[in-house]
Design a protein around this motif. Structure first.
Motif, mmCIF file in Angstrom:
data_model
loop_
_atom_site.group_PDB
_atom_site.id
_atom_site.type_symbol
_atom_site.label_atom_id
_atom_site.label_comp_id
_atom_site.label_asym_id
_atom_site.label_seq_id
_atom_site.Cartn_x
_atom_site.Cartn_y
_atom_site.Cartn_z
ATOM 1 N N LEU A 22 40.872 -26.499 2.327
ATOM 2 C CA LEU A 22 40.320 -26.083 0.925
ATOM 3 C C LEU A 22 38.857 -26.152 1.234
ATOM 4 C CD1 LEU A 22 43.149 -27.795 -1.064
ATOM 5 C CD2 LEU A 22 43.168 -25.422 -0.286
ATOM 6 N N ARG A 23 38.220 -25.557 2.132
ATOM 7 C CA ARG A 23 36.758 -25.104 2.270
ATOM 8 C C ARG A 23 36.343 -23.936 1.967
ATOM 9 N NH1 ARG A 23 39.636 -22.783 5.663
ATOM 10 N NH2 ARG A 23 38.240 -21.960 7.332
ATOM 11 N N PRO A 24 35.002 -23.785 1.820
ATOM 12 C CA PRO A 24 34.509 -22.417 1.816
ATOM 13 C C PRO A 24 34.891 -21.618 2.894
ATOM 14 C CG PRO A 24 32.812 -23.640 0.838
ATOM 15 C CD PRO A 24 33.843 -24.634 1.535
ATOM 16 N N TRP A 25 35.245 -20.422 3.135
ATOM 17 C CA TRP A 25 35.377 -19.512 4.403
ATOM 18 C C TRP A 25 34.895 -18.111 4.351
ATOM 19 C CZ3 TRP A 25 40.086 -21.177 1.705
ATOM 20 C CH2 TRP A 25 40.658 -20.333 0.870
ATOM 21 N N THR A 26 34.712 -17.378 5.246
ATOM 22 C CA THR A 26 33.979 -16.077 5.248
ATOM 23 C C THR A 26 35.217 -15.326 5.257
ATOM 24 O OG1 THR A 26 32.161 -16.864 6.498
ATOM 25 C CG2 THR A 26 32.947 -14.398 6.637
ATOM 26 N N PRO A 27 35.427 -14.592 4.058
ATOM 27 C CA PRO A 27 36.824 -13.680 3.916
ATOM 28 C C PRO A 27 37.079 -12.907 5.052
ATOM 29 C CG PRO A 27 35.141 -13.258 2.169
ATOM 30 C CD PRO A 27 34.936 -14.446 2.889
ATOM 31 N N VAL A 28 38.194 -12.342 5.523
ATOM 32 C CA VAL A 28 38.409 -11.441 6.333
ATOM 33 C C VAL A 28 39.782 -10.653 5.799
ATOM 34 C CG1 VAL A 28 37.711 -12.552 8.264
ATOM 35 C CG2 VAL A 28 40.023 -12.785 7.531
ATOM 36 N N PHE A 29 40.131 -9.580 6.547
ATOM 37 C CA PHE A 29 41.198 -8.815 5.913
ATOM 38 C C PHE A 29 42.633 -9.452 6.656
ATOM 39 C CE2 PHE A 29 43.195 -4.125 5.998
ATOM 40 C CZ PHE A 29 44.386 -4.626 5.485
ATOM 41 N N THR A 30 43.145 -10.298 5.600
ATOM 42 C CA THR A 30 44.333 -11.030 6.150
ATOM 43 C C THR A 30 45.658 -10.433 5.737
ATOM 44 O OG1 THR A 30 44.253 -12.395 4.267
ATOM 45 C CG2 THR A 30 43.252 -13.156 6.024
ATOM 46 N N HIS A 31 46.606 -10.747 6.672
ATOM 47 C CA HIS A 31 48.117 -10.090 6.306
ATOM 48 C C HIS A 31 48.583 -10.867 5.135
ATOM 49 C CE1 HIS A 31 52.439 -9.992 6.788
ATOM 50 N NE2 HIS A 31 52.256 -8.822 7.300
ATOM 51 N N GLY A 32 48.328 -12.188 5.243
ATOM 52 C CA GLY A 32 48.610 -12.928 4.135
ATOM 53 C C GLY A 32 50.288 -13.760 4.159
ATOM 54 N N ASP A 33 50.958 -13.161 4.955
ATOM 55 C CA ASP A 33 52.393 -13.810 5.531
ATOM 56 C C ASP A 33 52.902 -13.410 6.795
ATOM 57 O OD1 ASP A 33 54.634 -15.132 4.925
ATOM 58 O OD2 ASP A 33 55.811 -13.406 3.961
ATOM 59 N N LEU A 34 51.887 -13.789 7.696
ATOM 60 C CA LEU A 34 51.977 -13.169 9.083
ATOM 61 C C LEU A 34 52.936 -14.284 9.821
ATOM 62 C CD1 LEU A 34 50.826 -10.869 10.934
ATOM 63 C CD2 LEU A 34 49.196 -12.679 11.816
ATOM 64 N N GLN A 35 54.172 -14.318 9.430
ATOM 65 C CA GLN A 35 55.165 -15.026 9.990
ATOM 66 C C GLN A 35 55.713 -14.340 11.267
ATOM 67 O OE1 GLN A 35 59.131 -15.443 7.712
ATOM 68 N NE2 GLN A 35 57.529 -14.930 6.103
ATOM 69 N N VAL A 36 56.249 -15.109 12.281
ATOM 70 C CA VAL A 36 56.825 -14.778 13.673
ATOM 71 C C VAL A 36 57.831 -13.486 13.336
ATOM 72 C CG1 VAL A 36 56.183 -16.496 15.022
ATOM 73 C CG2 VAL A 36 58.596 -16.626 13.693
ATOM 74 N N ALA A 37 58.688 -13.777 12.065
ATOM 75 C CA ALA A 37 59.648 -12.614 11.942
ATOM 76 C C ALA A 37 59.029 -11.281 11.351
ATOM 77 C CB ALA A 37 60.799 -13.009 10.933
ATOM 78 N N HIS A 38 57.721 -11.284 10.958
ATOM 79 C CA HIS A 38 57.278 -10.037 10.673
ATOM 80 C C HIS A 38 56.463 -9.243 11.551
ATOM 81 C CE1 HIS A 38 56.949 -11.610 6.280
ATOM 82 N NE2 HIS A 38 58.416 -11.165 6.701
ATOM 83 N N VAL A 39 56.180 -9.937 13.129
ATOM 84 C CA VAL A 39 55.672 -9.342 14.004
ATOM 85 C C VAL A 39 56.741 -8.905 15.058
ATOM 86 C CG1 VAL A 39 54.048 -9.729 15.822
ATOM 87 C CG2 VAL A 39 53.558 -10.886 13.744
ATOM 88 N N PHE A 40 56.730 -7.615 15.528
ATOM 89 C CA PHE A 40 57.514 -6.920 16.489
ATOM 90 C C PHE A 40 56.733 -6.764 17.661
ATOM 91 C CE2 PHE A 40 60.349 -7.053 13.033
ATOM 92 C CZ PHE A 40 61.660 -6.514 13.479
ATOM 93 N N VAL A 41 57.619 -6.966 18.917
ATOM 94 C CA VAL A 41 57.028 -6.989 20.179
ATOM 95 C C VAL A 41 58.115 -6.142 21.053
ATOM 96 C CG1 VAL A 41 55.596 -8.820 20.143
ATOM 97 C CG2 VAL A 41 57.814 -9.078 20.780
#
Length: 245
Positions: free
Chosen positions: A140-159
């Motif tokens: 919980l500190r300041p961060w430089t914002p980026v384009f995040t997926h927000g819920d990048l759990q392993v089940a959401h990434v297909f290979v």
């Protein structure tokens, strides 16, 4: 096709699979709007939108298989995990999406509420909550914002083999902390953190990723319980909190 598969279902939304089509049913159309917009903006592969008729969004199935599942060992190769890290880096390097994410102050207030609930209802031992809260606060500190997926759990990434074929479920995509995505991707799969970091490249803060493991797990326990899931399933959120100690 010979069946309808319920992929996930809870009070907010449900996802069904019928053959090679996924049907997402969401009561919050603003959330679906944000998901479709994020998929259009993302520089990495996503599912093809076949049609949309609120409250249903129809998506084409992605080739390959999920990188893994929370609570289960992943059978994907180290190279596939590295490819997931590289995909996350490509996303984080893209122009910011219009949707703002939650600030550190908003997350801190949410953490206060969830820890109080966990202790008041005697869901988890007090020392487990208190010590993980101390770890989580580093995120919980300041961060430089980026384009995040927000819920990048392993089940959401297909290979498929060692390549990422696509990423699912963009409903939480927004400007946010890059380390939050990497933490979600490796939650419960610490053994693959080095692979993800190698694929991601520079600017990986392992301490912040561990802080996000505690933060995400503490924030998720009540939601999971209230939506019919068990966070105490082996390898899942409660085990993650214990492993942090």
């Amino acid at each position: 096709m010979d069946k309808v598969e319920v992929v996930v279902a809870h009070h907010e939304r449900a996802t069904l699979r019928v053959g090679d089509v996924f049907l997402k049913i969401d009561a919050d159309q603003a959330r679906t709007d944000a998901e479709v917009e994020a998929m259009e903006l993302a520089p990495i592969p996503t599912s093809e939108v076949l049609w949309r008729k609120p409250p249903v969004l129809a998506l084409a199935a992605l080739p390959g298989t999920a990188l893994g599942r929370l609570g289960e060992p992943s059978t994907a190769s180290a190279a596939a995990w590295a490819a997931a890290g590289a995909a996350a880096r490509m996303l984080h390097d893209a122009p910011l999406p219009p949707r703002p994410g939650r600030s550190a102050d908003e997350l801190a207030a949410h953490l206060d509420d969830e820890c109080e609930w966990l202790l008041t209802h005697d869901v988890l031992p007090a020392d487990l909550v208190t010590r993980n809260r101390g770890i989580a606060e580093a995120a919980l500190r300041p961060w430089t914002p980026v384009f995040t997926h927000g819920d990048l759990q392993v089940a959401h990434v297909f290979v498929d083999g060692d390549e990422v074929t696509g990423v699912l479920d963009w409903s939480e995509a927004a400007r946010g902390d890059a380390m939050a995505d990497l933490a979600t991707l490796t939650l419960g799969h610490e053994e693959h953190l080095a692979d993800v970091a190698a694929g991601y490249g520079t600017d990986v803060d392992l301490d912040l990723i561990r802080a996000w493991w505690s933060l995400r797990s503490l924030l998720g326990v009540r939601w999971l319980i209230e939506h019919g899931f068990d966070p105490a399933t082996p390898g899942c959120e409660v085990d993650v909190l214990r492993s942090q100690l």
